[in-house]
Design a protein around this motif. Structure first.
Motif, short mmCIF file in Angstrom:
data_model
loop_
_atom_site.label_atom_id
_atom_site.label_comp_id
_atom_site.label_asym_id
_atom_site.label_seq_id
_atom_site.Cartn_x
_atom_site.Cartn_y
_atom_site.Cartn_z
N ALA A 28 17.92 20.80 46.18
CA ALA A 28 16.81 21.16 47.08
C ALA A 28 15.63 20.21 46.87
N VAL A 29 15.29 19.97 45.61
CA VAL A 29 14.16 19.07 45.33
C VAL A 29 14.50 17.66 45.83
N THR A 30 15.77 17.27 45.62
CA THR A 30 16.19 15.93 46.07
C THR A 30 16.12 15.82 47.59
N LEU A 31 16.60 16.85 48.28
CA LEU A 31 16.60 16.82 49.76
C LEU A 31 15.18 16.65 50.30
N ILE A 32 14.26 17.46 49.79
CA ILE A 32 12.89 17.39 50.32
C ILE A 32 12.27 16.04 49.94
N ALA A 33 12.57 15.55 48.72
CA ALA A 33 12.03 14.25 48.28
C ALA A 33 12.56 13.13 49.19
N VAL A 34 13.85 13.20 49.53
CA VAL A 34 14.44 12.18 50.42
C VAL A 34 13.75 12.26 51.78
N GLU A 35 13.57 13.48 52.28
CA GLU A 35 12.93 13.63 53.60
C GLU A 35 11.49 13.10 53.60
N ARG A 36 10.84 13.21 52.43
CA ARG A 36 9.46 12.71 52.35
C ARG A 36 9.39 11.24 51.92
N GLY A 37 10.55 10.64 51.65
CA GLY A 37 10.58 9.21 51.30
C GLY A 37 10.19 8.92 49.86
N TYR A 38 10.28 9.91 48.96
CA TYR A 38 9.95 9.66 47.55
C TYR A 38 11.04 8.80 46.90
N GLN A 39 10.68 8.04 45.90
CA GLN A 39 11.63 7.25 45.12
C GLN A 39 11.62 7.76 43.68
N ALA A 40 12.79 8.23 43.19
CA ALA A 40 12.81 8.81 41.84
C ALA A 40 12.59 7.78 40.75
N LEU A 87 7.54 14.39 42.30
CA LEU A 87 8.78 15.17 42.22
C LEU A 87 8.55 16.44 41.42
N VAL A 88 7.81 16.32 40.32
CA VAL A 88 7.55 17.49 39.47
C VAL A 88 6.71 18.51 40.25
N GLN A 89 5.69 18.03 40.94
CA GLN A 89 4.86 18.96 41.75
C GLN A 89 5.71 19.65 42.81
N LEU A 90 6.59 18.87 43.42
CA LEU A 90 7.48 19.43 44.44
C LEU A 90 8.37 20.52 43.83
N ALA A 91 8.94 20.24 42.65
CA ALA A 91 9.81 21.23 41.99
C ALA A 91 9.02 22.48 41.65
N GLU A 92 7.77 22.31 41.25
CA GLU A 92 6.95 23.48 40.88
C GLU A 92 6.62 24.34 42.10
N GLN A 115 19.81 11.61 39.36
CA GLN A 115 18.59 10.92 38.91
C GLN A 115 17.40 11.89 38.91
N VAL A 116 17.30 12.67 39.97
CA VAL A 116 16.21 13.66 40.06
C VAL A 116 16.37 14.70 38.94
N ALA A 117 17.62 15.09 38.67
CA ALA A 117 17.88 16.11 37.63
C ALA A 117 17.62 15.58 36.23
N SER A 118 17.41 14.27 36.10
CA SER A 118 17.11 13.70 34.77
C SER A 118 15.62 13.67 34.47
N VAL A 119 14.79 14.02 35.45
CA VAL A 119 13.33 13.97 35.23
C VAL A 119 12.93 15.24 34.46
N ARG A 126 13.10 19.42 35.52
CA ARG A 126 13.96 20.39 34.84
C ARG A 126 13.14 21.58 34.34
N TRP A 127 12.00 21.31 33.70
CA TRP A 127 11.21 22.44 33.16
C TRP A 127 10.81 23.40 34.28
N ALA A 128 10.38 22.82 35.41
CA ALA A 128 9.95 23.68 36.53
C ALA A 128 11.11 24.52 37.06
N LEU A 129 12.29 23.89 37.19
CA LEU A 129 13.42 24.61 37.77
C LEU A 129 14.04 25.60 36.78
N VAL A 130 14.02 25.25 35.50
CA VAL A 130 14.53 26.18 34.48
C VAL A 130 13.69 27.46 34.50
N GLU A 131 12.39 27.30 34.68
CA GLU A 131 11.49 28.46 34.76
C GLU A 131 11.88 29.36 35.94
#
Ligand code: DC
Length: 238
Positions: free
Chosen positions: A46-58, A67-72, A109-113, A117-122
Motif C-alpha cells: 500500500a505504501v509502495t503503491l501510493i509512493a509510486v503514484e506520487r512519484g517518490y523514489q525510495a 515514505l515514512v510520513q506516508l506510512a504513518e 526496497q520500501v519494506a527495507s526502510v 517498518r516501525w510505522a507499519l508494525v505499530e
C-alpha cells in the motif's frame, strides 16, 4: 469485555519466503475459524503503491522521510468479504492495484526502510490487539506478534514457489515468463532475508511447515488442528 470465561482468541503468526502460499493459507485459515485475516505484506504494498503514484523514489534519502510520513499517515483497513481479504486505502478498495508490476518491483526496497517498518508494525499490532487475528508476513513471529501462541513458518522448495508465482500472475491477468518469476522470487528472498531491520528468519518457537508436497487444503487443516489444540488448552503440535 474480555473475562476469564471469555478469553481473547489466540493470534496466529504465519511467516515465510515469497511464493510459499502464506497469504492464501492465512486467508483460508481465518475464513475457516472466523478470525480476521491481516496480510501485512499488503501494508508494504500500500505504501509502495501510493509512493509510486506520487512519484517518490525510495533510493532518495529525502524521499525516505516522505515514505515514512506516508506510512504513518496512510489509512489502511482490511475487510473480509466472501472468503476474500479486501484492502482499503483511505476508504477505497485498492486490493487489485497492490499487485501492479510497478509495486512488485519496488516493494522490497520500501519494506527495507526502518521508519516505514516501525510505522507499519505499530498499525499491525493495533489490529491484533483484541486477538482472533491470522497475520501473515516475514517478521510477524519474530517482531510484530512475538507473544503469539502459534507461529508457523511456511516454506516450499524454490521451483515450487516460482511455479505458484507464475500461476498467480497468470490468473491475475499479468502473465510473466518462468525466468521473470524465478528472478523476482529469488531477488525478494535475498532482500527480505538480508535487510538490516527485522529480516525474514525463523522464530525460535515457530513450527515449520514445508508445503512442497502438500496441498493448500492440507496446510490449512494442519494449522486449524493446531489452533484447536491450543484452544483446548494443549500445545500447538501437529
Ligand atoms: O507477502 P508480499 O509479497 O505481499 O510482501 C510484499 C513485500 O513486503 C515483500 O518484499 C516482503 C515485504 N514484507 C515485509 O518485509 N514484512 C512483512 N511483514 C510483510 C511483507
Amino acid at each position: 469485555m474480555t473475562t476469564d470465561a471469555n478469553p481473547p482468541l489466540p493470534n496466529i503468526a504465519i511467516d515465510g519466503p515469497a511464493g510459499a502460499g502464506k497469504t492464501t493459507v492465512a486467508r483460508d485459515v481465518a475464513s475457516r475459524l472466523d478470525y480476521r485475516h491481516i496480510d501485512s505484506g499488503g501494508m508494504y504494498r500500500a505504501v509502495t503503491l501510493i509512493a509510486v503514484e506520487r512519484g517518490y523514489q525510495a533510493c532518495d534519502w529525502e524521499d525516505e522521510d516522505r515514505l515514512v510520513q506516508l506510512a504513518e499517515k496512510l489509512d489502511i483497513d482490511y475487510l473480509g468479504q466472501n472468503g476474500e481479504t479486501r484492502i482499503l486505502l483511505e476508504g477505497e478498495d485498492r486490493t487489485r492495484d497492490l499487485r501492479d508490476a510497478a509495486v512488485e518491483r519496488r516493494v522490497s526496497q520500501v519494506a527495507s526502510v526502518p521508519g516505514v517498518r516501525w510505522a507499519l508494525v505499530e498499525k499491525q499490532r493495533q489490529l491484533a490487539m483484541s486477538g482472533g487475528v491470522v497475520m501473515d508476513g516475514r517478521d510477524i513471529g519474530t517482531c510484530v506478534l512475538t507473544d503469539a501462541p502459534l507461529k508457523v513458518f511456511l516454506t516450499a522448495a524454490t521451483p515450487v514457489r516460482v511455479m505458484r508465482r507464475l500461476v498467480q500472475k497468470h490468473c491475475s491477468g499479468s502473465p510473466v515468463t518462468w525466468d521473470e518469476a524465478a528472478r523476482s522470487v529469488v531477488a525478494r528472498d535475498v532482500i527480505d532475508s538480508t535487510r538490516a531491520e527485522s529480516p525474514l528468519r525463523l522464530a525460535q518457537d515457530a513450527i515449520v511447515i514445508d508445503s512442497t508436497r502438500l496441498s493448500r487444503g492440507d496446510v490449512v487443516s494442519q494449522i486449524c488442528f493446531m489452533v484447536d489444540s491450543l484452544r483446548r488448552g494443549g500445545r500447538a503440535t501437529r
